[in-house]
Scaffold this motif. Sequence first.
Motif, short mmCIF file in Angstrom:
data_model
loop_
_atom_site.label_atom_id
_atom_site.label_comp_id
_atom_site.label_asym_id
_atom_site.label_seq_id
_atom_site.Cartn_x
_atom_site.Cartn_y
_atom_site.Cartn_z
N PRO A 160 0.81 -1.22 0.00
CA PRO A 160 0.00 0.00 0.00
C PRO A 160 0.85 1.27 0.00
O PRO A 160 2.00 1.27 0.43
CB PRO A 160 -0.80 -0.10 1.30
CG PRO A 160 -0.77 -1.54 1.68
CD PRO A 160 0.53 -2.07 1.15
N ARG A 219 1.99 4.82 1.29
CA ARG A 219 2.20 5.38 2.63
C ARG A 219 2.78 6.79 2.49
O ARG A 219 3.08 7.25 1.40
CB ARG A 219 3.15 4.50 3.42
CG ARG A 219 4.55 4.42 2.77
CD ARG A 219 5.55 3.79 3.68
NE ARG A 219 6.82 3.55 3.03
CZ ARG A 219 7.77 4.47 2.86
NH1 ARG A 219 7.60 5.70 3.27
NH2 ARG A 219 8.91 4.15 2.29
N GLY A 226 6.50 -0.04 1.85
CA GLY A 226 5.40 0.73 1.29
C GLY A 226 5.78 1.48 0.04
O GLY A 226 6.95 1.74 -0.23
N SER A 279 -1.79 7.77 2.06
CA SER A 279 -2.41 6.44 2.09
C SER A 279 -2.97 6.15 0.70
O SER A 279 -3.16 7.05 -0.11
CB SER A 279 -3.54 6.38 3.12
OG SER A 279 -4.57 7.28 2.76
N GLY A 280 -3.22 4.88 0.43
CA GLY A 280 -3.81 4.51 -0.84
C GLY A 280 -3.28 3.21 -1.37
O GLY A 280 -2.65 2.43 -0.66
N THR A 281 -3.57 2.97 -2.64
CA THR A 281 -3.15 1.72 -3.29
C THR A 281 -2.42 2.03 -4.59
O THR A 281 -2.61 3.08 -5.20
CB THR A 281 -4.37 0.84 -3.62
OG1 THR A 281 -5.24 1.55 -4.50
CG2 THR A 281 -5.11 0.42 -2.37
N SER A 297 -1.03 -0.24 -8.21
CA SER A 297 -0.93 -1.51 -8.93
C SER A 297 0.09 -1.36 -10.03
O SER A 297 0.35 -0.26 -10.53
CB SER A 297 -2.29 -1.92 -9.50
OG SER A 297 -2.72 -1.00 -10.48
N CYS A 304 -4.84 7.46 -4.29
CA CYS A 304 -4.36 7.76 -2.95
C CYS A 304 -4.85 9.11 -2.46
O CYS A 304 -5.52 9.85 -3.20
CB CYS A 304 -2.84 7.69 -2.90
SG CYS A 304 -2.00 8.84 -3.98
#
Length: 182
Positions: free
Chosen positions: A90, A92, A101, A121-123, A125, A155
């Motif tokens: 994830p 950070r 992170g 924060s967030g994702t 791919s 994010c």
Amino acid sequence: MKTFSKIVFSLLLLVIYSCGSGPEVPAEHTYQVNLENGESFSGTIPNDALIAMYTDIPGEPSYRMITFNIVDGDFEMLVQAMLRGTTVLPIRDPESDEADGSFVVITPPGTDVFTRYGSVSGTMSVSGQRYQETPGSGSAGVSTGLAMGDFTFNCVFKRAEDFNEQGGGIPGNGKVSIKPYF
């Protein structure tokens, strides 16, 4: 004899046409970032002006860190994708003490180190990834090389000057496509 001349002439044209186009030029890298405050940034980067590098970090579990820095005029973006095996960790805060992170830092035109955006924060791919190991790397147990693929993120960003404040933030998303280098 006329038919033979036409065949030779046609073959000669075919050879000139197929060889005359020169070597294929690698595709340009692209980026796009959209923030919910209305700011958006996009562009293309010449193939030879951006290098995404990976470093394999041995251990159990093993990690692969991919980093790149986009500079397009007055716009800059630093991206780190951290993978544990094949899982992208994830997003950070890039200033946190956490070693594990991914993160994104955006410096739009007119901002500086205090007013740029950092992910909190967030994702992220990574798809279509390809790697080319640097010759000779790996001899010390750590492999390094070039990374290619599509990096997509969703994010929450905060301005650097607001990192210590609780709550808030600006949602955003983006995609960076790193094309093959050759």
